[in-house]
Design a protein around this motif. Structure first.
Motif, PDB file in Angstrom:
ATOM      1  N   GLY A  12       0.819  -1.206   0.000  1.00 13.62           N
ATOM      2  CA  GLY A  12       0.000   0.000   0.000  1.00 13.62           C
ATOM      3  C   GLY A  12       0.854   1.258   0.000  1.00 13.62           C
ATOM      4  N   GLN A  13       0.468   2.227  -0.820  1.00 14.35           N
ATOM      5  CA  GLN A  13       1.180   3.499  -0.924  1.00 14.35           C
ATOM      6  C   GLN A  13       0.186   4.647  -0.767  1.00 14.35           C
ATOM      7  N   PRO A  14       0.645   5.798  -0.258  1.00 11.58           N
ATOM      8  CA  PRO A  14      -0.246   6.960  -0.205  1.00 11.58           C
ATOM      9  C   PRO A  14      -0.865   7.225  -1.576  1.00 11.58           C
ATOM     10  N   GLY A  15      -2.155   7.463  -1.589  1.00 10.51           N
ATOM     11  CA  GLY A  15      -2.864   7.672  -2.854  1.00 10.51           C
ATOM     12  C   GLY A  15      -3.578   6.438  -3.359  1.00 10.51           C
ATOM     13  N   ASP A  16      -3.194   5.258  -2.871  1.00 10.30           N
ATOM     14  CA  ASP A  16      -3.921   4.030  -3.215  1.00 10.30           C
ATOM     15  C   ASP A  16      -5.286   4.044  -2.545  1.00 10.30           C
TER      16      ASP A  16
END
Length: 197
Positions: free
Chosen positions: A109-113
């Motif tokens: 998981g990444q910021p913006g997902d």
């Protein structure tokens, strides 16, 4: 009650719930489609998850996005976490099943997902931990729920959204969830690939 009456009753309940869901959630479904589109055009991904039949619906969503919904178009980045039996059983064996989604979110998981969770009751420990992991990774949560939303509803922030089907019958909630998924796929295809033409 005759078998014929039971069939008519079942279809009547499904139709009534779907129509009520459409009345209640049209604006929120439009908003969710925008969130999903923004995620995709910003080169982020959609992580989908659920348990049991909800897992199958999560796989339906990722399949329709990755492959196609109703027309030829490029594949869109969506994956169902928990669908890989080797990964899921490994996490469950080494840690516990409550972490089966959370560990995957922490890994990819990444910021913006977006984490797109599907649950009828909203109280499964692995779903609860998935939301917590998503928040830790600055991943937005979209929750398809039913009943009263369960523990999921209490964990969502102003940056998340819940689409709650107005029913407490699991099978009918599942059917409404599938309709919402199909509606979202149609809205994504329309806005990304048709509207500009």
């Amino acid at each position: 009650m005759s078998l014929t009456d039971r069939i008519q009753m079942h279809f009547g309940q499904v139709i009534e719930t779907k129509m009520h869901t459409a009345e209640l959630l049209t604006d929120d479904i439009c908003l969710v489609s925008q969130w999903l589109i923004n995620c995709l055009i910003n080169d982020n991904k959609i992580l989908c998850c659920g348990n049991g039949a909800s897992s199958a619906i999560a796989q339906l969503l990722s399949s329709k996005l990755m492959n196609r919904y109703d027309q030829e178009r490029p594949g869109l980045p969506a994956i169902t976490i928990g669908a890989d039996n080797c990964v899921a059983s490994g996490i469950s064996n080494t840690f516990n099943f409550a972490e089966v989604f959370a560990r995957q979110i922490k890994a990819i998981g990444q910021p913006g997902d977006i984490l797109f969770i599907i649950t009828t009751g909203g109280n499964s420990p692995n779903i609860i931990q998935a939301i917590q992991a998503a928040h830790d990774r600055e991943v937005t949560v979209i929750a398809l729920t039913g009943n009263d939303g369960g523990g999921v509803a209490t964990l969502l922030t102003e940056h998340d959204i819940e689409l709650r089907v107005p029913s407490d019958i699991k099978a009918i909630i599942h059917e409404a969830h599938i309709s919402i998924i199909h509606c979202l796929c149609d809205l994504i295809d329309y806005q990304l690939f048709e509207e500009a033409q």
